[in-house]
Design a protein around this motif. Structure first.
Motif, PDB file in Angstrom:
ATOM      1  N   LEU A 103      34.025  -1.849   1.593  1.00 16.12           N
ATOM      2  CA  LEU A 103      32.425  -2.302   1.046  1.00 16.12           C
ATOM      3  C   LEU A 103      32.122  -1.243  -0.539  1.00 16.12           C
ATOM      4  O   LEU A 103      32.082  -3.527  -0.518  1.00 16.12           O
ATOM      5  N   PRO A 104      32.141  -1.082  -0.656  1.00 12.58           N
ATOM      6  CA  PRO A 104      32.136  -0.781  -2.186  1.00 12.58           C
ATOM      7  C   PRO A 104      32.567  -2.288  -2.832  1.00 12.58           C
ATOM      8  O   PRO A 104      31.585  -2.347  -3.652  1.00 12.58           O
ATOM      9  N   ALA A 105      33.385  -1.577  -2.346  1.00 11.53           N
ATOM     10  CA  ALA A 105      34.587  -3.809  -3.566  1.00 11.53           C
ATOM     11  C   ALA A 105      33.704  -4.697  -3.455  1.00 11.53           C
ATOM     12  O   ALA A 105      33.388  -6.158  -4.261  1.00 11.53           O
ATOM     13  N   ALA A 106      33.181  -5.002  -1.825  1.00  8.71           N
ATOM     14  CA  ALA A 106      32.442  -6.180  -1.719  1.00  8.71           C
ATOM     15  C   ALA A 106      31.527  -6.146  -1.910  1.00  8.71           C
ATOM     16  O   ALA A 106      30.307  -7.425  -2.544  1.00  8.71           O
ATOM     17  N   VAL A 107      30.714  -4.913  -2.573  1.00 10.90           N
ATOM     18  CA  VAL A 107      29.469  -5.514  -3.047  1.00 10.90           C
ATOM     19  C   VAL A 107      29.368  -5.168  -4.458  1.00 10.90           C
ATOM     20  O   VAL A 107      28.404  -5.909  -5.126  1.00 10.90           O
ATOM     21  N   SER A 108      30.387  -4.515  -5.078  1.00 12.06           N
ATOM     22  CA  SER A 108      29.764  -4.664  -6.594  1.00 12.06           C
ATOM     23  C   SER A 108      31.606  -4.582  -6.884  1.00 12.06           C
ATOM     24  O   SER A 108      32.505  -3.589  -7.102  1.00 12.06           O
ATOM     25  N   PRO A 109      32.275  -5.748  -7.038  1.00 10.82           N
ATOM     26  CA  PRO A 109      33.938  -5.688  -7.331  1.00 10.82           C
ATOM     27  C   PRO A 109      33.971  -4.817  -8.831  1.00 10.82           C
ATOM     28  O   PRO A 109      35.108  -3.864  -9.485  1.00 10.82           O
ATOM     29  N   GLY A 110      33.303  -4.503 -10.040  1.00 12.38           N
ATOM     30  CA  GLY A 110      33.053  -4.181 -10.631  1.00 12.38           C
ATOM     31  C   GLY A 110      33.331  -2.330 -10.689  1.00 12.38           C
ATOM     32  O   GLY A 110      33.380  -0.978 -10.630  1.00 12.38           O
ATOM     33  N   LEU A 111      33.178  -1.731  -9.213  1.00  8.41           N
ATOM     34  CA  LEU A 111      33.125  -0.405  -8.842  1.00  8.41           C
ATOM     35  C   LEU A 111      34.675  -0.053  -8.790  1.00  8.41           C
ATOM     36  O   LEU A 111      34.815   1.467  -8.449  1.00  8.41           O
ATOM     37  N   MET A 112      35.052  -1.102  -8.533  1.00 10.32           N
ATOM     38  CA  MET A 112      36.673  -1.129  -7.993  1.00 10.32           C
ATOM     39  C   MET A 112      38.019  -0.055  -9.036  1.00 10.32           C
ATOM     40  O   MET A 112      39.011  -1.164  -9.296  1.00 10.32           O
ATOM     41  N   ALA A 113      37.640   0.722  -9.756  1.00 13.10           N
ATOM     42  CA  ALA A 113      37.951   1.275 -10.547  1.00 13.10           C
ATOM     43  C   ALA A 113      38.004   2.578  -9.829  1.00 13.10           C
ATOM     44  O   ALA A 113      37.937   3.217  -8.885  1.00 13.10           O
ATOM     45  N   VAL A 114      39.454   3.239 -10.951  1.00 14.13           N
ATOM     46  CA  VAL A 114      39.715   4.612 -10.604  1.00 14.13           C
ATOM     47  C   VAL A 114      38.493   5.643 -10.033  1.00 14.13           C
ATOM     48  O   VAL A 114      38.403   6.155  -8.358  1.00 14.13           O
ATOM     49  N   ALA A 115      37.740   5.841 -10.913  1.00 14.51           N
ATOM     50  CA  ALA A 115      36.779   6.821 -11.585  1.00 14.51           C
ATOM     51  C   ALA A 115      35.627   6.725 -10.221  1.00 14.51           C
ATOM     52  O   ALA A 115      35.491   8.105  -9.125  1.00 14.51           O
ATOM     53  N   PRO A 116      35.291   5.946 -10.040  1.00 11.41           N
ATOM     54  CA  PRO A 116      34.013   5.729  -8.582  1.00 11.41           C
ATOM     55  C   PRO A 116      34.538   5.477  -7.518  1.00 11.41           C
ATOM     56  O   PRO A 116      34.050   5.844  -7.188  1.00 11.41           O
ATOM     57  N   MET A 117      35.652   5.116  -7.457  1.00 12.64           N
ATOM     58  CA  MET A 117      36.552   5.231  -6.417  1.00 12.64           C
ATOM     59  C   MET A 117      36.822   6.244  -5.756  1.00 12.64           C
ATOM     60  O   MET A 117      37.336   6.390  -4.258  1.00 12.64           O
ATOM     61  N   ARG A 118      36.680   7.516  -6.574  1.00 13.87           N
ATOM     62  CA  ARG A 118      37.088   8.328  -5.954  1.00 13.87           C
ATOM     63  C   ARG A 118      35.647   9.803  -5.280  1.00 13.87           C
ATOM     64  O   ARG A 118      36.537  10.427  -4.327  1.00 13.87           O
ATOM     65  N   CYS A 119      35.099   8.821  -4.757  1.00 11.85           N
ATOM     66  CA  CYS A 119      33.833   9.218  -4.305  1.00 11.85           C
ATOM     67  C   CYS A 119      34.704   8.434  -2.375  1.00 11.85           C
ATOM     68  O   CYS A 119      34.270   9.012  -1.990  1.00 11.85           O
ATOM     69  N   ALA A 120      34.810   7.461  -2.673  1.00 12.02           N
ATOM     70  CA  ALA A 120      35.067   7.392  -1.061  1.00 12.02           C
ATOM     71  C   ALA A 120      36.672   8.561  -1.377  1.00 12.02           C
ATOM     72  O   ALA A 120      36.703   8.276   0.326  1.00 12.02           O
ATOM     73  N   MET A 121      36.973   9.864  -1.872  1.00 12.33           N
ATOM     74  CA  MET A 121      37.589  10.552  -0.702  1.00 12.33           C
ATOM     75  C   MET A 121      37.349  11.192  -0.613  1.00 12.33           C
ATOM     76  O   MET A 121      37.970  12.165   0.748  1.00 12.33           O
ATOM     77  N   LEU A 122      35.909  11.270  -0.794  1.00 12.68           N
ATOM     78  CA  LEU A 122      35.122  12.593  -0.320  1.00 12.68           C
ATOM     79  C   LEU A 122      35.590  11.803   1.420  1.00 12.68           C
ATOM     80  O   LEU A 122      34.968  12.838   2.754  1.00 12.68           O
ATOM     81  N   LEU A 123      35.172  10.641   2.366  1.00 10.80           N
ATOM     82  CA  LEU A 123      35.273  10.441   3.117  1.00 10.80           C
ATOM     83  C   LEU A 123      36.320  10.917   3.909  1.00 10.80           C
ATOM     84  O   LEU A 123      36.308  12.094   5.027  1.00 10.80           O
ATOM     85  N   VAL A 124      37.568  10.896   3.272  1.00  8.52           N
ATOM     86  CA  VAL A 124      38.486  11.388   3.773  1.00  8.52           C
ATOM     87  C   VAL A 124      38.517  13.103   3.396  1.00  8.52           C
ATOM     88  O   VAL A 124      39.538  14.065   4.626  1.00  8.52           O
ATOM     89  N   SER A 125      38.619  13.606   2.544  1.00  9.86           N
ATOM     90  CA  SER A 125      38.026  15.268   2.566  1.00  9.86           C
ATOM     91  C   SER A 125      37.193  15.806   4.100  1.00  9.86           C
ATOM     92  O   SER A 125      37.573  16.761   4.744  1.00  9.86           O
ATOM     93  N   ALA A 126      36.231  14.728   4.323  1.00  8.88           N
ATOM     94  CA  ALA A 126      35.208  15.185   4.954  1.00  8.88           C
ATOM     95  C   ALA A 126      35.878  15.636   6.885  1.00  8.88           C
ATOM     96  O   ALA A 126      35.589  16.567   7.440  1.00  8.88           O
ATOM     97  N   ALA A 127      36.608  14.337   6.837  1.00  9.06           N
ATOM     98  CA  ALA A 127      37.374  14.119   8.313  1.00  9.06           C
ATOM     99  C   ALA A 127      38.451  15.531   8.341  1.00  9.06           C
ATOM    100  O   ALA A 127      38.015  16.328   9.194  1.00  9.06           O
ATOM    101  N   SER A 128      38.932  15.864   6.930  1.00  4.69           N
ATOM    102  CA  SER A 128      40.024  16.684   7.412  1.00  4.69           C
ATOM    103  C   SER A 128      39.325  17.696   7.748  1.00  4.69           C
ATOM    104  O   SER A 128      40.374  18.669   7.957  1.00  4.69           O
TER     105      SER A 128
END
Length: 545
Positions: A103-128
């Protein structure tokens, strides 16, 4: 959310009611409200601490960039990896990552880089974190003890640093916690145990080292299954896990890549490589790589690794306590199994290995405190001497907990403050900005750059050709397909982004080492060993035969 305390004898099967009581739903919600409030409050604190400055600390790693680049390749329809997929890890991990980052990559392809995409790991942390709380309650821990496990798991500085990073281990931990939750289901439904086997297989296909904890999962399932259906439950779980796991070699077989052969990679070669990697040495040998990893873990937190290990040993040794105080043996066994693997002198021990142990260390530590609280309460006796003994022991435990808080809280505060305030990735951002500036590199599409994977996607988004323009530096030496695009070797390279990873590993990569030797630093960002240099290949050297 209700608690089920494991008992020494199996609970009798209850006949289902003819029709549900009208107040069953509201009543269950009312009884679960303390759990919801406690879990929700802790989850908010965990996400706040882990999310603050997530793009700035810790420093970007090559592994993060590799997994995200592979997820990008899946999203772009380029295949399972941004270079030749060679069965180094099962691909299910970054396939899931591609879904999370779609979803973030579709909204803004420039976000598909390591530092911004760390935010996606918050979903994994929350679930765990939520799954850990549920598991603790299903294992018989009271809400305060389940909250303690969740807090230890999510707020330890070691967790804050490692759970922010885009590692397959973090995703695998989420799935294995789901498997434990299903195995400890209070309803003891056969389909829950089949689901536990399926979730366990997904965990292993996400990160293969999760195989180590499967015996602990079976122990948990055996304890929490009904005696009348135990054999069916365990057999079904093992079958579901095995059949799902076999899809990986079946995929290799259908692609004619199961065994080695001319002109293609193979699953067998990938397994052989993983099994033959140079060992990290003995964990307690001060000169070994394994000991360096241990020091890095203890630098951030000593309480969770050492306290959790001691608690796991105590829980396994004291498992025959009374039914009311029976500790969670499954998570404690998982800690011991992971520790035994780490102690192998010939084994390879990466820094992210401890991620797999973090939830079980937290459960073991909280479970030992919970079991000790039953002993202190002295529920088996009510005489005056027993009450006095309870007061003395309770006072000692309270003093010990207070002392632990005094020693632990300041260290955790300092370590977490570093994670919340330090910007370790400014050199990478500056290097990306320099390489993206057309006044420095007028034509990125015709420029070849050796870089690590932490910056690879940024350069692709800046206009460099993926794979042959922006070149993951390992592949210049190790991938024949890339080597064919560099017929003159290092002379066909224009720039080298010399990050700490590139400088460290260049010693074993002849082309990369030669490129560094025949280049000069144009600009440098950062200081010392953490600096990132932009190095240009000297034209005179490049034109010399």
């Amino acid at each position: 959310m209700t608690s089920t305390i494991p008992t020494a004898q199996p609970l009798p099967e209850a006949a289902p009611p003819a029709s549900p009581a009208p107040s069953a739903g509201p009543s269950r919600l009312r009884h679960s409200r303390p759990d919801l409030l406690l879990c929700g409050g802790l989850l908010t604190a965990i996400l706040l601490v882990q999310g603050w400055n997530i793009t700035g600390f810790p420093a970007l790693s090559d592994d993060e960039g590799t997994y995200l680049a592979q997820a990008w390749s899946v999203q772009e329809g380029r295949g399972l990896a941004h270079y030749t997929y060679w069965y180094d890890h099962p691909p299910l991990g970054w396939l899931q990552m591609a879904l999370v980052t779609w979803l973030p990559a579709a909204v803004s392809p420039g976000l598909m880089a390591v530092a911004p995409m760390r935010c996606a790991m918050l979903l994994v942390s929350a679930a765990s974190a939520v799954l850990l709380y549920v598991l603790a309650r299903r294992l018989g821990l009271r809400p305060w003890a389940a909250g303690l496990a969740m807090g230890l798991f999510g707020l330890s500085p070691l967790s804050v640093v490692l759970q922010r990073e885009i590692f397959l281990d973090n995703i695998a931990v989420m799935w294995v916690l789901l498997a434990f939750c299903l195995a400890a289901s209070p309803r003891r439904h056969l389909w829950h145990h089949f689901g536990a086997g399926l979730a366990a297989a997904v965990a292993v296909l996400t990160k293969e080292t999760m195989l180590v904890v499967l015996p602990a999962l079976l122990v948990t399932m055996w304890q929490h299954s009904h005696r009348a259906t135990r054999k069916f439950a365990v057999t079904g779980a093992v079958t579901a896990c095995g059949l799902t796991g076999l899809t990986y070699p079946l995929f290799a077989l259908l692609n004619h890549e199961l065994v080695p052969g001319p002109g293609h990679v193979s699953l067998w070669d990938g397994i052989t490589y993983q099994m033959s990697r140079p060992g990290s040495g003995f964990l307690l040998d001060e000169g070994s790589g394994a000991h360096a990893a241990l020091r890095s873990w203890l630098y951030y937190d000593r309480v969770l690794p050492l306290g959790g290990l001691a608690a796991a040993v105590l829980l396994v040794a004291a498992w025959r306590w009374s039914a009311a105080a029976r500790p969670p043996a499954g998570p404690a066994l998982a800690v011991l199994l992971l520790t035994a693997m780490a102690l192998r002198p010939s084994g390879y021990l990466p820094a992210m290995y401890v991620i797999q142990a973090l939830p079980f260390l937290a459960l073991a530590l909280a479970g030992s405190v919970h079991a000790l609280s039953h002993v202190v309460r002295g529920e088996e006796g009510s005489g005056g001497r027993t009450r006095r003994r309870r007061v003395v022991v309770g006072s000692g435990v309270t003093a010990a907990v207070a002392l632990a808080g005094v020693l632990v809280v300041p260290h955790w505060y300092d370590a977490n403050r570093t994670a919340l305030t330090t910007d370790a990735n400014a050199p990478y951002r500056a290097a990306h900005a320099w390489m993206s500036d057309r006044t420095h590199v007028p034509d990125p599409a015709r420029t070849r750059v050796l870089t690590d994977d932490a910056l690879w996607l940024d350069l692709v988004h800046a206009g460099y050709r993926p794979g042959t323009g922006a070149i993951w530096f390992y592949k210049a030496d190790l991938d024949p397909a890339v080597a064919r695009t560099l017929p003159r070797g290092w002379r066909d390279v224009d720039y080298v982004v010399a990050s700490p990873t590139v400088r460290r590993d260049a010693a074993t990569l002849p082309l990369v080492r030669a490129a560094l030797e025949h280049s000069r630093a144009v600009v440098s960002f950062g200081e010392g060993e953490d600096r990132v240099e932009i190095r240009r290949i000297d034209r005179r050297d490049r034109d010399t035969p």
